[in-house]
Design a protein around this motif. Sequence first.
Motif, PDB file in Angstrom:
ATOM      1  N   ARG A  90       3.401  -7.725 -11.781  1.00  0.00           N
ATOM      2  CA  ARG A  90       2.326  -7.959 -10.823  1.00  0.00           C
ATOM      3  C   ARG A  90       1.203  -6.924 -10.920  1.00  0.00           C
ATOM      4  O   ARG A  90       0.181  -7.060 -10.238  1.00  0.00           O
ATOM      5  N   GLY A  91       1.425  -5.862 -11.700  1.00  0.00           N
ATOM      6  CA  GLY A  91       0.410  -4.819 -11.815  1.00  0.00           C
ATOM      7  C   GLY A  91       0.210  -4.041 -10.529  1.00  0.00           C
ATOM      8  O   GLY A  91      -0.897  -3.575 -10.235  1.00  0.00           O
ATOM      9  N   VAL A  92       1.277  -3.877  -9.774  1.00  0.00           N
ATOM     10  CA  VAL A  92       1.171  -3.183  -8.489  1.00  0.00           C
ATOM     11  C   VAL A  92       0.828  -1.720  -8.695  1.00  0.00           C
ATOM     12  O   VAL A  92      -0.046  -1.159  -8.006  1.00  0.00           O
ATOM     13  N   VAL A  93       1.509  -1.059  -9.628  1.00  0.00           N
ATOM     14  CA  VAL A  93       1.247   0.354  -9.921  1.00  0.00           C
ATOM     15  C   VAL A  93       1.275   0.567 -11.430  1.00  0.00           C
ATOM     16  O   VAL A  93       1.718  -0.302 -12.197  1.00  0.00           O
ATOM     17  N   ASP A  94       0.847   1.754 -11.853  1.00  0.00           N
ATOM     18  CA  ASP A  94       0.771   2.042 -13.283  1.00  0.00           C
ATOM     19  C   ASP A  94       2.109   2.525 -13.828  1.00  0.00           C
ATOM     20  O   ASP A  94       3.078   2.732 -13.078  1.00  0.00           O
ATOM     21  N   GLU A  95       2.147   2.744 -15.138  1.00  0.00           N
ATOM     22  CA  GLU A  95       3.401   3.122 -15.788  1.00  0.00           C
ATOM     23  C   GLU A  95       3.903   4.490 -15.341  1.00  0.00           C
ATOM     24  O   GLU A  95       5.108   4.711 -15.235  1.00  0.00           O
ATOM     25  N   ARG A  96       3.002   5.401 -15.093  1.00  0.00           N
ATOM     26  CA  ARG A  96       3.439   6.724 -14.617  1.00  0.00           C
ATOM     27  C   ARG A  96       4.174   6.592 -13.279  1.00  0.00           C
ATOM     28  O   ARG A  96       5.217   7.216 -13.077  1.00  0.00           O
ATOM     29  N   THR A  97       3.635   5.779 -12.416  1.00  0.00           N
ATOM     30  CA  THR A  97       4.272   5.587 -11.106  1.00  0.00           C
ATOM     31  C   THR A  97       5.595   4.853 -11.249  1.00  0.00           C
ATOM     32  O   THR A  97       6.587   5.185 -10.568  1.00  0.00           O
ATOM     33  N   LEU A  98       5.650   3.867 -12.124  1.00  0.00           N
ATOM     34  CA  LEU A  98       6.909   3.155 -12.359  1.00  0.00           C
ATOM     35  C   LEU A  98       7.991   4.099 -12.858  1.00  0.00           C
ATOM     36  O   LEU A  98       9.162   4.002 -12.450  1.00  0.00           O
ATOM     37  N   ALA A  99       7.623   5.029 -13.736  1.00  0.00           N
ATOM     38  CA  ALA A  99       8.596   6.001 -14.241  1.00  0.00           C
ATOM     39  C   ALA A  99       9.100   6.885 -13.110  1.00  0.00           C
ATOM     40  O   ALA A  99      10.295   7.228 -13.052  1.00  0.00           O
ATOM     41  N   TRP A 100       8.209   7.255 -12.207  1.00  0.00           N
ATOM     42  CA  TRP A 100       8.618   8.080 -11.049  1.00  0.00           C
ATOM     43  C   TRP A 100       9.559   7.278 -10.148  1.00  0.00           C
ATOM     44  O   TRP A 100      10.574   7.800  -9.679  1.00  0.00           O
ATOM     45  N   LEU A 101       9.233   6.022  -9.911  1.00  0.00           N
ATOM     46  CA  LEU A 101      10.061   5.182  -9.038  1.00  0.00           C
ATOM     47  C   LEU A 101      11.448   4.942  -9.616  1.00  0.00           C
ATOM     48  O   LEU A 101      12.426   4.808  -8.865  1.00  0.00           O
ATOM     49  N   TYR A 140       0.790  -1.233   0.000  1.00  0.00           N
ATOM     50  CA  TYR A 140       0.000   0.000   0.000  1.00  0.00           C
ATOM     51  C   TYR A 140       0.821   1.282   0.000  1.00  0.00           C
ATOM     52  O   TYR A 140       0.300   2.358  -0.286  1.00  0.00           O
ATOM     53  N   GLU A 141       2.118   1.185   0.306  1.00  0.00           N
ATOM     54  CA  GLU A 141       2.946   2.386   0.176  1.00  0.00           C
ATOM     55  C   GLU A 141       2.974   2.843  -1.294  1.00  0.00           C
ATOM     56  O   GLU A 141       2.932   4.041  -1.596  1.00  0.00           O
ATOM     57  N   LEU A 142       3.048   1.882  -2.195  1.00  0.00           N
ATOM     58  CA  LEU A 142       3.127   2.220  -3.618  1.00  0.00           C
ATOM     59  C   LEU A 142       1.776   2.630  -4.192  1.00  0.00           C
ATOM     60  O   LEU A 142       1.707   3.494  -5.071  1.00  0.00           O
ATOM     61  N   THR A 143       0.697   2.021  -3.698  1.00  0.00           N
ATOM     62  CA  THR A 143      -0.616   2.437  -4.196  1.00  0.00           C
ATOM     63  C   THR A 143      -0.984   3.822  -3.680  1.00  0.00           C
ATOM     64  O   THR A 143      -1.647   4.598  -4.380  1.00  0.00           O
ATOM     65  N   MET A 144      -0.550   4.180  -2.464  1.00  0.00           N
ATOM     66  CA  MET A 144      -0.730   5.559  -1.992  1.00  0.00           C
ATOM     67  C   MET A 144       0.030   6.532  -2.872  1.00  0.00           C
ATOM     68  O   MET A 144      -0.464   7.616  -3.217  1.00  0.00           O
ATOM     69  N   LEU A 145       1.245   6.145  -3.230  1.00  0.00           N
ATOM     70  CA  LEU A 145       2.048   6.990  -4.111  1.00  0.00           C
ATOM     71  C   LEU A 145       1.329   7.208  -5.440  1.00  0.00           C
ATOM     72  O   LEU A 145       1.233   8.339  -5.929  1.00  0.00           O
ATOM     73  N   GLN A 146       0.835   6.137  -6.025  1.00  0.00           N
ATOM     74  CA  GLN A 146       0.154   6.265  -7.320  1.00  0.00           C
ATOM     75  C   GLN A 146      -1.037   7.210  -7.221  1.00  0.00           C
ATOM     76  O   GLN A 146      -1.229   8.096  -8.086  1.00  0.00           O
ATOM     77  N   ALA A 147      -1.837   7.057  -6.175  1.00  0.00           N
ATOM     78  CA  ALA A 147      -3.013   7.911  -6.017  1.00  0.00           C
ATOM     79  C   ALA A 147      -2.622   9.362  -5.775  1.00  0.00           C
ATOM     80  O   ALA A 147      -3.267  10.295  -6.284  1.00  0.00           O
ATOM     81  N   ALA A 148      -1.552   9.586  -4.989  1.00  0.00           N
ATOM     82  CA  ALA A 148      -1.114  10.956  -4.713  1.00  0.00           C
ATOM     83  C   ALA A 148      -0.562  11.625  -5.970  1.00  0.00           C
ATOM     84  O   ALA A 148      -0.775  12.819  -6.202  1.00  0.00           O
ATOM     85  N   LEU A 149       0.154  10.850  -6.807  1.00  0.00           N
ATOM     86  CA  LEU A 149       0.650  11.403  -8.069  1.00  0.00           C
ATOM     87  C   LEU A 149      -0.520  11.827  -8.956  1.00  0.00           C
ATOM     88  O   LEU A 149      -0.504  12.902  -9.571  1.00  0.00           O
ATOM     89  N   ALA A 150      -1.554  11.002  -9.004  1.00  0.00           N
ATOM     90  CA  ALA A 150      -2.716  11.309  -9.835  1.00  0.00           C
ATOM     91  C   ALA A 150      -3.485  12.516  -9.294  1.00  0.00           C
ATOM     92  O   ALA A 150      -4.034  13.311 -10.065  1.00  0.00           O
ATOM     93  N   PRO A 206      15.178  -4.889 -12.347  1.00  0.00           N
ATOM     94  CA  PRO A 206      14.496  -6.106 -11.865  1.00  0.00           C
ATOM     95  C   PRO A 206      13.325  -5.796 -10.930  1.00  0.00           C
ATOM     96  O   PRO A 206      12.279  -6.443 -10.992  1.00  0.00           O
ATOM     97  N   VAL A 207      13.506  -4.807 -10.051  1.00  0.00           N
ATOM     98  CA  VAL A 207      12.438  -4.440  -9.127  1.00  0.00           C
ATOM     99  C   VAL A 207      11.267  -3.835  -9.888  1.00  0.00           C
ATOM    100  O   VAL A 207      10.093  -4.186  -9.656  1.00  0.00           O
ATOM    101  N   LEU A 208      11.555  -2.925 -10.808  1.00  0.00           N
ATOM    102  CA  LEU A 208      10.488  -2.316 -11.610  1.00  0.00           C
ATOM    103  C   LEU A 208       9.769  -3.372 -12.445  1.00  0.00           C
ATOM    104  O   LEU A 208       8.545  -3.324 -12.610  1.00  0.00           O
ATOM    105  N   GLY A 209      10.538  -4.333 -12.965  1.00  0.00           N
ATOM    106  CA  GLY A 209       9.926  -5.406 -13.740  1.00  0.00           C
ATOM    107  C   GLY A 209       8.968  -6.236 -12.907  1.00  0.00           C
ATOM    108  O   GLY A 209       7.890  -6.627 -13.380  1.00  0.00           O
ATOM    109  N   PHE A 210       9.343  -6.508 -11.659  1.00  0.00           N
ATOM    110  CA  PHE A 210       8.467  -7.248 -10.758  1.00  0.00           C
ATOM    111  C   PHE A 210       7.174  -6.477 -10.516  1.00  0.00           C
ATOM    112  O   PHE A 210       6.066  -7.038 -10.572  1.00  0.00           O
ATOM    113  N   LEU A 211       7.295  -5.181 -10.262  1.00  0.00           N
ATOM    114  CA  LEU A 211       6.108  -4.364  -9.996  1.00  0.00           C
ATOM    115  C   LEU A 211       5.208  -4.280 -11.221  1.00  0.00           C
ATOM    116  O   LEU A 211       3.975  -4.303 -11.115  1.00  0.00           O
TER     117      LEU A 211
END
Length: 442
Positions: free
Chosen positions: A84-95, A22-32, A76-81
């Motif tokens: 698994r569809g943990v976060v969207d592409e915009r969030t992956l680019a930020w990470l 949920y740390e990453l899903t909070m990030l995605q929602a806050a970015l949006a 490798p970490v970004l590939g895992f995320l």
Amino acid sequence: MNTADLGLPVDVPSTALFTDHYELTMLQAALAAGTADRRSVFEVFTRRLPEGRRYGVVAGTGRVLDAVENFRFDEPVLGFLRERGVVDERTLAWLADYRFSGDVWGYPEGEVYFPGSPLLRVEGSFAECVLLETVILSILNHDSAIAAAASRMASAAGDRPLIEMGARRTHELAAVASSRAAYVGGFATTSDLAAGFRYGIPTVGTSAHAFTLLHDTERDAFRAQVDSLGAGTTLLVDTYDVADAVKAAVDVAGPELGAVRIDSGDLLLVAHRVRQQLDELGATRTKIVVTSDLDEYAIASLAAAPVDAYGVGTQLVTGSGHPTCSMVYKLVARAASGDPKAPLVPVAKRSTGGKTSIGGRKWAARRLDAQGVAEAEVIGTGPVPTELVDRQLLVELIKGGSVLARESLDVVRDRHSAARAALPLSATQLSRGEAVIPTEYI
């Protein structure tokens, strides 16, 4: 070579996945929502000490600094995320570009703390700070629990040294962190070689019962060990009959035998009998080491026994009944808007069940009495009273993403010894009680 830079193998490529989904899903929602960049202040604290404990011990700070520096989302970490569809592409680019660029203040490692103490203050954008919650709490909750148990054991042991030997009773990586925390709390050595390699903690060890059982006679086992390690070694004397073993040990090693170890039985009674026997055999300088599932209460019960050192395993690495400190990581202030110059607004959770928090960016100081003994933990959000300016507890650990405050474990260990000594004498009592000094909010 600085062995502290070598690290240890883990099951993931970086500390970035030592976190909760949920740390990453909070990030995605806050970015949006456009709120991810709001300047924020998070604080680590505990609402209460474990039942019966009089003080807590800050441990793991150095490991937190390492974890923040190594919090990186590589391919490798970004590939895992992504997989698994943990976060969207915009969030992956930020990470992919994530580097903590904020500031961290905290109690220096080895310091003591009390309910409400702001042990760590993390400041930066919401996005970069929120991701660090789980890894920071994981480290501080574990290491501080072990250090608190170690501190109580060290108080009970007095001048007698303590050996950490709990590696076989916990996870292999937790064992290394436990050794480090135990050293902070006052232990002198460890049996864990990985802890010695990683952190420079002195390591010790000689033999187990298996070595005695390997040989045809106990005397043969003692001879083999003395021939290999010298007369100054420690011989384990409770495999069969203790009295027979002590006699054989002195016969083989001579009066210069370093020590005998007792790992079972009525330790108080056996220690007295072994001391008398050693003295009668002329081994007056041979020391007695006791092990056998000790905790602070067992150590205290042996204070009058002729024991020279204690080895502690299971009870230490499990926090002597309290394996966590129940620390939390809470947002206490955030900017009124995304403007970098926007003022900070205090925020706090309001709920029933004792889970409320106090908003605002806090400072902490320890007020002393006329004899220099701590009498209160004072916490506030406004100006620091003049008389407490020089008693403030938080120090700057990270500034603009750069670590400022790495210290040797010996410095941290000495700090804890001094901090504990400055508490009221009742702090070292093993009887159940409340925090040894009150927390005051102003």
